[in-house]
Structures are given as C-alpha cells and as structure tokens.
Design a protein around this motif. Structure first.
Motif, PDB file in Angstrom:
ATOM      1  N   ILE A 183     -12.021   0.938  55.353  1.00 40.19           N
ATOM      2  CA  ILE A 183     -12.038   0.498  56.749  1.00 40.19           C
ATOM      3  C   ILE A 183     -10.856   1.158  57.445  1.00 40.19           C
ATOM      4  O   ILE A 183      -9.711   1.036  56.985  1.00 40.19           O
ATOM      5  N   GLY A 184     -11.117   1.864  58.551  1.00 37.32           N
ATOM      6  CA  GLY A 184     -10.052   2.535  59.276  1.00 37.32           C
ATOM      7  C   GLY A 184      -9.169   1.565  60.049  1.00 37.32           C
ATOM      8  O   GLY A 184      -9.388   0.349  60.068  1.00 37.32           O
ATOM      9  N   ASP A 185      -8.173   2.116  60.728  1.00 38.51           N
ATOM     10  CA  ASP A 185      -7.225   1.315  61.500  1.00 38.51           C
ATOM     11  C   ASP A 185      -7.894   0.683  62.721  1.00 38.51           C
ATOM     12  O   ASP A 185      -8.892   1.189  63.249  1.00 38.51           O
ATOM     13  N   ASN A 186      -7.319  -0.440  63.152  1.00 39.81           N
ATOM     14  CA  ASN A 186      -7.653  -1.031  64.451  1.00 39.81           C
ATOM     15  C   ASN A 186      -9.134  -1.399  64.568  1.00 39.81           C
ATOM     16  O   ASN A 186      -9.795  -1.104  65.562  1.00 39.81           O
ATOM     17  N   CYS A 187      -9.658  -2.052  63.530  1.00 37.85           N
ATOM     18  CA  CYS A 187     -11.054  -2.515  63.554  1.00 37.85           C
ATOM     19  C   CYS A 187     -11.113  -4.034  63.687  1.00 37.85           C
ATOM     20  O   CYS A 187     -10.172  -4.741  63.314  1.00 37.85           O
ATOM     21  N   TRP A 188     -12.223  -4.522  64.186  1.00 31.13           N
ATOM     22  CA  TRP A 188     -12.495  -5.962  64.248  1.00 31.13           C
ATOM     23  C   TRP A 188     -13.799  -6.205  63.513  1.00 31.13           C
ATOM     24  O   TRP A 188     -14.863  -5.750  63.937  1.00 31.13           O
ATOM     25  N   ILE A 189     -13.705  -6.940  62.404  1.00 33.62           N
ATOM     26  CA  ILE A 189     -14.863  -7.255  61.570  1.00 33.62           C
ATOM     27  C   ILE A 189     -15.170  -8.739  61.751  1.00 33.62           C
ATOM     28  O   ILE A 189     -14.323  -9.599  61.476  1.00 33.62           O
ATOM     29  N   GLY A 190     -16.357  -9.071  62.203  1.00 33.27           N
ATOM     30  CA  GLY A 190     -16.706 -10.462  62.465  1.00 33.27           C
ATOM     31  C   GLY A 190     -16.894 -11.289  61.203  1.00 33.27           C
ATOM     32  O   GLY A 190     -16.715 -10.812  60.080  1.00 33.27           O
ATOM     33  N   SER A 191     -17.287 -12.535  61.371  1.00 37.93           N
ATOM     34  CA  SER A 191     -17.477 -13.443  60.238  1.00 37.93           C
ATOM     35  C   SER A 191     -18.748 -13.101  59.461  1.00 37.93           C
ATOM     36  O   SER A 191     -19.692 -12.535  60.004  1.00 37.93           O
ATOM     37  N   VAL A 207     -17.552  -4.750  64.143  1.00 33.36           N
ATOM     38  CA  VAL A 207     -18.732  -5.076  63.343  1.00 33.36           C
ATOM     39  C   VAL A 207     -19.151  -6.504  63.679  1.00 33.36           C
ATOM     40  O   VAL A 207     -18.377  -7.446  63.507  1.00 33.36           O
ATOM     41  N   ALA A 208     -20.372  -6.671  64.151  1.00 35.88           N
ATOM     42  CA  ALA A 208     -20.855  -7.982  64.581  1.00 35.88           C
ATOM     43  C   ALA A 208     -21.000  -8.941  63.400  1.00 35.88           C
ATOM     44  O   ALA A 208     -21.257  -8.525  62.266  1.00 35.88           O
ATOM     45  N   SER A 209     -20.865 -10.220  63.671  1.00 39.60           N
ATOM     46  CA  SER A 209     -20.994 -11.257  62.642  1.00 39.60           C
ATOM     47  C   SER A 209     -22.338 -11.154  61.932  1.00 39.60           C
ATOM     48  O   SER A 209     -23.373 -10.904  62.562  1.00 39.60           O
ATOM     49  N   GLY A 210     -22.306 -11.340  60.620  1.00 41.81           N
ATOM     50  CA  GLY A 210     -23.522 -11.356  59.826  1.00 41.81           C
ATOM     51  C   GLY A 210     -24.054  -9.992  59.436  1.00 41.81           C
ATOM     52  O   GLY A 210     -25.071  -9.910  58.730  1.00 41.81           O
ATOM     53  N   ALA A 211     -23.409  -8.916  59.850  1.00 45.72           N
ATOM     54  CA  ALA A 211     -23.903  -7.573  59.550  1.00 45.72           C
ATOM     55  C   ALA A 211     -23.739  -7.238  58.068  1.00 45.72           C
ATOM     56  O   ALA A 211     -22.825  -7.712  57.403  1.00 45.72           O
ATOM     57  N   VAL A 212     -24.659  -6.415  57.568  1.00 50.35           N
ATOM     58  CA  VAL A 212     -24.555  -5.848  56.220  1.00 50.35           C
ATOM     59  C   VAL A 212     -24.451  -4.335  56.402  1.00 50.35           C
ATOM     60  O   VAL A 212     -25.369  -3.700  56.937  1.00 50.35           O
ATOM     61  N   VAL A 213     -23.331  -3.769  55.981  1.00 52.21           N
ATOM     62  CA  VAL A 213     -23.012  -2.383  56.307  1.00 52.21           C
ATOM     63  C   VAL A 213     -22.988  -1.522  55.048  1.00 52.21           C
ATOM     64  O   VAL A 213     -22.416  -1.915  54.027  1.00 52.21           O
ATOM     65  N   ARG A 214     -23.604  -0.341  55.154  1.00 48.85           N
ATOM     66  CA  ARG A 214     -23.434   0.661  54.113  1.00 48.85           C
ATOM     67  C   ARG A 214     -23.462   2.038  54.772  1.00 48.85           C
ATOM     68  O   ARG A 214     -23.885   2.194  55.921  1.00 48.85           O
ATOM     69  N   GLY A 215     -22.995   3.053  54.065  1.00 49.12           N
ATOM     70  CA  GLY A 215     -22.960   4.404  54.618  1.00 49.12           C
ATOM     71  C   GLY A 215     -21.679   4.671  55.381  1.00 49.12           C
ATOM     72  O   GLY A 215     -20.758   3.851  55.418  1.00 49.12           O
ATOM     73  N   GLU A 216     -21.613   5.849  56.013  1.00 50.56           N
ATOM     74  CA  GLU A 216     -20.425   6.275  56.732  1.00 50.56           C
ATOM     75  C   GLU A 216     -20.630   6.147  58.243  1.00 50.56           C
ATOM     76  O   GLU A 216     -21.673   6.537  58.770  1.00 50.56           O
ATOM     77  N   HIS A 217     -19.616   5.592  58.907  1.00 51.37           N
ATOM     78  CA  HIS A 217     -19.667   5.372  60.342  1.00 51.37           C
ATOM     79  C   HIS A 217     -18.379   5.919  60.953  1.00 51.37           C
ATOM     80  O   HIS A 217     -17.282   5.578  60.519  1.00 51.37           O
ATOM     81  N   ASN A 220     -15.083   4.068  66.704  1.00 49.39           N
ATOM     82  CA  ASN A 220     -15.224   3.926  68.151  1.00 49.39           C
ATOM     83  C   ASN A 220     -16.644   3.481  68.536  1.00 49.39           C
ATOM     84  O   ASN A 220     -17.264   4.039  69.458  1.00 49.39           O
ATOM     85  N   GLU A 221     -17.143   2.475  67.810  1.00 46.65           N
ATOM     86  CA  GLU A 221     -18.510   2.011  68.049  1.00 46.65           C
ATOM     87  C   GLU A 221     -18.657   0.558  67.622  1.00 46.65           C
ATOM     88  O   GLU A 221     -17.803   0.010  66.925  1.00 46.65           O
ATOM     89  N   ILE A 222     -19.765  -0.054  68.050  1.00 49.33           N
ATOM     90  CA  ILE A 222     -20.114  -1.402  67.619  1.00 49.33           C
ATOM     91  C   ILE A 222     -21.270  -1.299  66.638  1.00 49.33           C
ATOM     92  O   ILE A 222     -22.283  -0.660  66.916  1.00 49.33           O
ATOM     93  N   LEU A 223     -21.117  -1.936  65.471  1.00 43.59           N
ATOM     94  CA  LEU A 223     -22.163  -1.980  64.461  1.00 43.59           C
ATOM     95  C   LEU A 223     -22.729  -3.392  64.392  1.00 43.59           C
ATOM     96  O   LEU A 223     -21.974  -4.365  64.419  1.00 43.59           O
ATOM     97  N   ALA A 224     -24.044  -3.508  64.265  1.00 44.44           N
ATOM     98  CA  ALA A 224     -24.674  -4.831  64.179  1.00 44.44           C
ATOM     99  C   ALA A 224     -25.984  -4.719  63.425  1.00 44.44           C
ATOM    100  O   ALA A 224     -26.627  -3.664  63.406  1.00 44.44           O
ATOM    101  N   GLY A 225     -26.380  -5.829  62.780  1.00 46.97           N
ATOM    102  CA  GLY A 225     -27.690  -5.898  62.163  1.00 46.97           C
ATOM    103  C   GLY A 225     -27.690  -5.774  60.655  1.00 46.97           C
ATOM    104  O   GLY A 225     -26.656  -5.623  60.004  1.00 46.97           O
ATOM    105  N   ILE A 226     -28.904  -5.900  60.065  1.00 47.88           N
ATOM    106  CA  ILE A 226     -29.133  -5.770  58.625  1.00 47.88           C
ATOM    107  C   ILE A 226     -30.299  -4.811  58.422  1.00 47.88           C
ATOM    108  O   ILE A 226     -31.444  -5.184  58.708  1.00 47.88           O
ATOM    109  N   PRO A 227     -30.076  -3.588  57.978  1.00 53.34           N
ATOM    110  CA  PRO A 227     -28.761  -2.970  57.785  1.00 53.34           C
ATOM    111  C   PRO A 227     -28.102  -2.671  59.122  1.00 53.34           C
ATOM    112  O   PRO A 227     -28.778  -2.509  60.142  1.00 53.34           O
ATOM    113  N   ALA A 228     -26.770  -2.586  59.127  1.00 57.15           N
ATOM    114  CA  ALA A 228     -26.040  -2.390  60.365  1.00 57.15           C
ATOM    115  C   ALA A 228     -26.285  -0.997  60.927  1.00 57.15           C
ATOM    116  O   ALA A 228     -26.322  -0.011  60.200  1.00 57.15           O
ATOM    117  N   ARG A 229     -26.446  -0.955  62.246  1.00 55.63           N
ATOM    118  CA  ARG A 229     -26.602   0.300  62.968  1.00 55.63           C
ATOM    119  C   ARG A 229     -25.684   0.297  64.187  1.00 55.63           C
ATOM    120  O   ARG A 229     -25.273  -0.766  64.668  1.00 55.63           O
TER     121      ARG A 229
END
Length: 234
Positions: A183-191, A207-217, A220-229
């Motif tokens: 995880i890079g600097d200055n990120c906000w990862i939800g619950s 990263v929005a709450s409840g997200a399941v993340v894999r891969g490289e991102h 400077n973006e918002i990730l959300a969902g299962i799988p997260a996009r």
C-alpha cells in the motif's frame, strides 16, 4: 469557583497534548471535551506509555494483554501504539517493523510464519499509519504499508494463496503461492476491506468499505466493489 477549574483543565490539556505529540500526532485538542473525559484519557495513555517503556525500552503505548512472539524480530519506532489484545508474530525473514507514530488497533493479529515448512517474509508499517480494530495481516508473502495511511476496522490482508490446479489431490496438499501486498503513502482504506495476494495499491488511493482488492492499481483513484475497480480519479 470557576477559575480553579479552568486552571486544572488547562494543565490537563497540556498533559494530554504532550502525550499526543509523543505518539507522533500533532493536532489541537478540542476545548469542548469534559475535564473528566480528558483526565481518563491521560491516565489511560500514561499507563500504556509505562507498559510500552518497560516492554520496548522506548516511548511507545502498549495496551493490555498484547502478545508478541519473536520479540527480537520486532522493531518498534518512537510513539508506536498497540491496542488491547493484539497478537504479533514477528518470526519471519524481514521481521515486523512498526515505524514512528504508527498505530495498531485492538484485537488484531499479525501472522508472519503460519507453517513450519515455510518461513514468512514479514510486515513493515510506515510512519503515522494506523489500522483499526479487529485486523488480520497474513504476512507469509510480505506486507508493506506506506506512510500516513488510514485503515478502518476489520481490515484483512492475504499475501498467500492456495494452489488448486490438480483435480487429483486435495487442495491442502497442493502447496501455496506467496505474493507481496503493498500500500503506497497517503491512502485511505475503508472498513472491512480485504487485500489479496499480489495486490499493489499506489499512493493517494481511497478504497471503499467492503471492497475486495487484487492486482496492481496506480494510485490517485477511488477503488470500490467486489472485485474492486477504479470508480474515478482523484
């Protein structure tokens, strides 16, 4: 009658500010907090500081019933906080490093080496980064969290996954794959966020709450969902 009370509150405010700065935080304490609440927080933090000083021989804040395995491989920076009932297994190749001002919530678990057949890589948590309560970091493949990262409760990291290609063998006998999670600097990862093996999150990612993340991102973006996009750039 009001002047002595004001004087006591100011003294408590200064004591609380000193404890706050010792833990690497620098922000003004609200003057609306009741004196009894502030006093209880000072007492709690002072007790944790004594416990941390005795355990790690430096300014740190340690909750009740904290368990550490492989203490020689645990590096604790100035002002680190470890919550009640948290367990840290630092026995690994890199060990576990908690840099200055970082914080681990209550009832969390760090597992570095989960099986005698494989030495895990370990964990590094950057300066002023914090993880909420009830977290689980599986660090067989290595976990690195940058500086100034905010992480909510029930955070889970799996840096190891099971092989399952062969239909003729039980999955538990097919071995595992270890891939680092970063995880890079200055990120906000939800619950309730889960990061899977091999995940790399760039700086300034939300990263929005409840997200399941894999891969490289890239970041400077918002990730959300299962799988997260990626939802949108920020």
């Amino acid at each position: 009658m009001t002047e002595p009370r004001k004087y006591i509150d100011q003294k408590m405010m200064k004591s609380a500010q000193r404890l706050l700065e010792a833990s690497g935080r620098r922000y003004p304490i609200s003057d609306q907090l009741p004196a009894e609440y502030l006093f209880s927080e000072i007492l709690l933090r002072a007790t944790q500081a004594v416990r941390g000083g005795l355990r790690f021989r430096r300014i740190s804040f340690v909750g009740r019933r904290v368990q550490v395995r492989g203490k020689r491989q645990l590096s604790v920076g100035r002002g680190v906080s470890i919550g009640d009932d948290t367990t840290i297994d630092a026995r690994s190749i890199m060990g576990v490093t908690l840099r200055a001002g970082s914080r681990l919530g209550r009832r969390g678990i760090i597992t570095s080496t989960s099986h005698l057949s494989l030495m895990g890589k370990g964990v590094e948590i950057g300066q002023r980064s914090g993880i909420g309560d009830f977290f689980h970091l599986g660090a067989s493949g290595g976990v690195r969290i940058g500086d100034d990262v905010i992480i909510g409760p029930y955070f889970v990291v799996h840096s190891q996954e099971h092989r399952y290609e062969s239909p003729d063998r039980p999955i538990r006998e097919q071995g595992t794959i270890q891939l680092p999670v970063e995880i890079g600097d200055n990120c906000w990862i939800g619950s309730r966020v889960t990061l899977l093996a091999g995940t790399k999150i760039g700086p300034r990612t939300v990263v929005a709450s409840g997200a399941v993340v894999r891969g490289e991102h890239a970041g400077n973006e918002i990730l959300a969902g299962i799988p997260a996009r990626s939802v949108r750039a920020i």
